[in-house]
Design a protein around this motif. Sequence first.
Motif, PDB file in Angstrom:
ATOM      1  N   MET A   1       7.665 -11.960  -0.219  1.00  0.00           N
ATOM      2  CA  MET A   1       7.735 -10.800   0.652  1.00  0.00           C
ATOM      3  C   MET A   1       9.065 -10.087   0.489  1.00  0.00           C
ATOM      4  O   MET A   1      10.030 -10.656   0.014  1.00  0.00           O
ATOM      5  CB  MET A   1       7.541 -11.215   2.113  1.00  0.00           C
ATOM      6  N   SER A   2       9.143  -8.859   0.900  1.00  0.00           N
ATOM      7  CA  SER A   2      10.347  -8.060   0.770  1.00  0.00           C
ATOM      8  C   SER A   2      11.488  -8.646   1.589  1.00  0.00           C
ATOM      9  O   SER A   2      11.283  -9.290   2.599  1.00  0.00           O
ATOM     10  CB  SER A   2      10.048  -6.625   1.249  1.00  0.00           C
ATOM     11  N   SER A   3      12.712  -8.393   1.131  1.00  0.00           N
ATOM     12  CA  SER A   3      13.875  -8.856   1.879  1.00  0.00           C
ATOM     13  C   SER A   3      14.243  -7.913   3.009  1.00  0.00           C
ATOM     14  O   SER A   3      15.123  -8.200   3.811  1.00  0.00           O
ATOM     15  CB  SER A   3      15.071  -9.009   0.924  1.00  0.00           C
ATOM     16  N   SER A   4      13.578  -6.748   3.066  1.00  0.00           N
ATOM     17  CA  SER A   4      13.870  -5.809   4.145  1.00  0.00           C
ATOM     18  C   SER A   4      13.438  -6.400   5.470  1.00  0.00           C
ATOM     19  O   SER A   4      12.375  -6.990   5.584  1.00  0.00           O
ATOM     20  CB  SER A   4      13.143  -4.477   3.907  1.00  0.00           C
ATOM     21  N   LYS A   5      14.284  -6.231   6.484  1.00  0.00           N
ATOM     22  CA  LYS A   5      14.019  -6.812   7.787  1.00  0.00           C
ATOM     23  C   LYS A   5      13.149  -5.885   8.625  1.00  0.00           C
ATOM     24  O   LYS A   5      13.267  -4.668   8.573  1.00  0.00           O
ATOM     25  CB  LYS A   5      15.327  -7.094   8.519  1.00  0.00           C
ATOM     26  N   THR A   6      12.286  -6.486   9.411  1.00  0.00           N
ATOM     27  CA  THR A   6      11.483  -5.703  10.333  1.00  0.00           C
ATOM     28  C   THR A   6      11.142  -6.567  11.524  1.00  0.00           C
ATOM     29  O   THR A   6      11.269  -7.787  11.470  1.00  0.00           O
ATOM     30  CB  THR A   6      10.190  -5.200   9.650  1.00  0.00           C
ATOM     31  N   THR A   7      10.762  -5.936  12.595  1.00  0.00           N
ATOM     32  CA  THR A   7      10.388  -6.675  13.804  1.00  0.00           C
ATOM     33  C   THR A   7       8.881  -6.579  13.947  1.00  0.00           C
ATOM     34  O   THR A   7       8.370  -5.698  14.630  1.00  0.00           O
ATOM     35  CB  THR A   7      11.090  -6.094  15.038  1.00  0.00           C
ATOM     36  N   LEU A   8       8.166  -7.461  13.299  1.00  0.00           N
ATOM     37  CA  LEU A   8       6.709  -7.434  13.333  1.00  0.00           C
ATOM     38  C   LEU A   8       6.200  -8.831  13.655  1.00  0.00           C
ATOM     39  O   LEU A   8       6.584  -9.803  13.012  1.00  0.00           O
ATOM     40  CB  LEU A   8       6.143  -6.956  11.985  1.00  0.00           C
ATOM     41  N   THR A   9       5.336  -8.889  14.663  1.00  0.00           N
ATOM     42  CA  THR A   9       4.705 -10.149  15.046  1.00  0.00           C
ATOM     43  C   THR A   9       3.222 -10.061  14.716  1.00  0.00           C
ATOM     44  O   THR A   9       2.548  -9.081  15.059  1.00  0.00           O
ATOM     45  CB  THR A   9       4.892 -10.442  16.537  1.00  0.00           C
TER      46      THR A   9
ATOM     47  N   ILE B   1      -7.440 -10.971   6.350  1.00  0.00           N
ATOM     48  CA  ILE B   1      -7.341  -9.626   5.785  1.00  0.00           C
ATOM     49  C   ILE B   1      -5.945  -9.063   6.031  1.00  0.00           C
ATOM     50  O   ILE B   1      -5.295  -8.524   5.125  1.00  0.00           O
ATOM     51  CB  ILE B   1      -8.400  -8.689   6.397  1.00  0.00           C
ATOM     52  N   VAL B   2      -5.490  -9.188   7.261  1.00  0.00           N
ATOM     53  CA  VAL B   2      -4.200  -8.617   7.631  1.00  0.00           C
ATOM     54  C   VAL B   2      -3.055  -9.366   6.967  1.00  0.00           C
ATOM     55  O   VAL B   2      -2.058  -8.760   6.554  1.00  0.00           O
ATOM     56  CB  VAL B   2      -4.046  -8.559   9.157  1.00  0.00           C
ATOM     57  N   ARG B   3      -3.174 -10.684   6.833  1.00  0.00           N
ATOM     58  CA  ARG B   3      -2.104 -11.405   6.139  1.00  0.00           C
ATOM     59  C   ARG B   3      -1.971 -10.901   4.702  1.00  0.00           C
ATOM     60  O   ARG B   3      -0.866 -10.704   4.192  1.00  0.00           O
ATOM     61  CB  ARG B   3      -2.361 -12.911   6.157  1.00  0.00           C
ATOM     62  N   TRP B   4      -3.102 -10.707   4.046  1.00  0.00           N
ATOM     63  CA  TRP B   4      -3.060 -10.166   2.687  1.00  0.00           C
ATOM     64  C   TRP B   4      -2.388  -8.789   2.694  1.00  0.00           C
ATOM     65  O   TRP B   4      -1.530  -8.504   1.842  1.00  0.00           O
ATOM     66  CB  TRP B   4      -4.469 -10.113   2.116  1.00  0.00           C
ATOM     67  N   ALA B   5      -2.751  -7.954   3.658  1.00  0.00           N
ATOM     68  CA  ALA B   5      -2.146  -6.626   3.750  1.00  0.00           C
ATOM     69  C   ALA B   5      -0.640  -6.709   3.963  1.00  0.00           C
ATOM     70  O   ALA B   5       0.136  -5.954   3.354  1.00  0.00           O
ATOM     71  CB  ALA B   5      -2.800  -5.837   4.886  1.00  0.00           C
ATOM     72  N   LEU B   6      -0.205  -7.616   4.813  1.00  0.00           N
ATOM     73  CA  LEU B   6       1.224  -7.802   5.061  1.00  0.00           C
ATOM     74  C   LEU B   6       1.965  -8.188   3.783  1.00  0.00           C
ATOM     75  O   LEU B   6       3.056  -7.685   3.501  1.00  0.00           O
ATOM     76  CB  LEU B   6       1.437  -8.870   6.134  1.00  0.00           C
ATOM     77  N   HIS B   7       1.356  -9.061   3.011  1.00  0.00           N
ATOM     78  CA  HIS B   7       2.002  -9.504   1.772  1.00  0.00           C
ATOM     79  C   HIS B   7       2.004  -8.400   0.725  1.00  0.00           C
ATOM     80  O   HIS B   7       2.999  -8.226   0.010  1.00  0.00           O
ATOM     81  CB  HIS B   7       1.327 -10.772   1.260  1.00  0.00           C
ATOM     82  N   GLU B   8       0.922  -7.655   0.624  1.00  0.00           N
ATOM     83  CA  GLU B   8       0.899  -6.535  -0.319  1.00  0.00           C
ATOM     84  C   GLU B   8       1.948  -5.489   0.059  1.00  0.00           C
ATOM     85  O   GLU B   8       2.565  -4.876  -0.817  1.00  0.00           O
ATOM     86  CB  GLU B   8      -0.492  -5.887  -0.369  1.00  0.00           C
TER      87      GLU B   8
ATOM     88  N   PHE C   1       5.184   1.195   5.757  1.00  0.00           N
ATOM     89  CA  PHE C   1       6.008   0.607   4.700  1.00  0.00           C
ATOM     90  C   PHE C   1       5.667   1.284   3.372  1.00  0.00           C
ATOM     91  O   PHE C   1       5.085   0.663   2.474  1.00  0.00           O
ATOM     92  CB  PHE C   1       5.792  -0.905   4.649  1.00  0.00           C
ATOM     93  N   PRO C   2       6.024   2.561   3.246  1.00  0.00           N
ATOM     94  CA  PRO C   2       5.614   3.352   2.079  1.00  0.00           C
ATOM     95  C   PRO C   2       6.220   2.891   0.761  1.00  0.00           C
ATOM     96  O   PRO C   2       5.699   3.235  -0.310  1.00  0.00           O
ATOM     97  CB  PRO C   2       6.091   4.766   2.437  1.00  0.00           C
ATOM     98  N   GLU C   3       7.297   2.102   0.832  1.00  0.00           N
ATOM     99  CA  GLU C   3       7.925   1.644  -0.410  1.00  0.00           C
ATOM    100  C   GLU C   3       6.991   0.759  -1.244  1.00  0.00           C
ATOM    101  O   GLU C   3       7.201   0.574  -2.447  1.00  0.00           O
ATOM    102  CB  GLU C   3       9.222   0.892  -0.105  1.00  0.00           C
ATOM    103  N   ALA C   4       5.953   0.224  -0.621  1.00  0.00           N
ATOM    104  CA  ALA C   4       4.986  -0.599  -1.360  1.00  0.00           C
ATOM    105  C   ALA C   4       4.020   0.250  -2.181  1.00  0.00           C
ATOM    106  O   ALA C   4       3.247  -0.286  -2.986  1.00  0.00           O
ATOM    107  CB  ALA C   4       4.207  -1.484  -0.393  1.00  0.00           C
TER     108      ALA C   4
END
Length: 208
Positions: A1-9, A20-27, A81-84
Amino acid sequence: MSSSKTTLTFYTNPMSRGQIVRWALHEAGVEYSQKIVEHGPEMKSAEYLAINPMAKVPAIVHEDKTITECAAICAYLADAFPEANLTPTSDERADYYRWLFFAAGPLEQAVLNHSLGLSITEEQERTAGYGSYDRAMDVLDQMLQSRHYVCGDRFTMADVYVGSQVDWGLQFKTFPERDSFNAYAERLRKREKYKESKAIDAALMPIA
């Protein structure tokens, strides 16, 4: 995963659409904290109902905003997270939204009713949003025969959601075996983020 920090639970259960969402988070390369919500009383607790009154997972809370529904979460993550580079270009936008919402609406309804043994008459097809199970499958099949991914040759976040429907449908036999479905699912299963996210959920599943 990216090293950029975020506050997401991320609220999930490994035996759920949370995959599905875990895959999306990783992508999307998002760092997240997870909270496993057990089926039963915990999912219907006042604490979790404050997150999702539907008593369902998955859900995410990002910067004090709650997002539920898998397709909505996928689209949100791509935008947030448009950088992806998972959002559609102007040329891809029509296909991106068309097939994302086709999968979330008519396709899922058709699969669910078919799995439950609910059939509709030809007359009732006018009322049903998906027309018929066979028609929904034919429409998706026709689209996937003409391209590698939802938007053409490039993987986008729409493929996480549409692809999950196809992937699960083939595994659980709720989709018919068709060449286009099998080829599409195999392309997605080769992705590193797909394998990475699936391994996490597999490790969290109870031992039979």
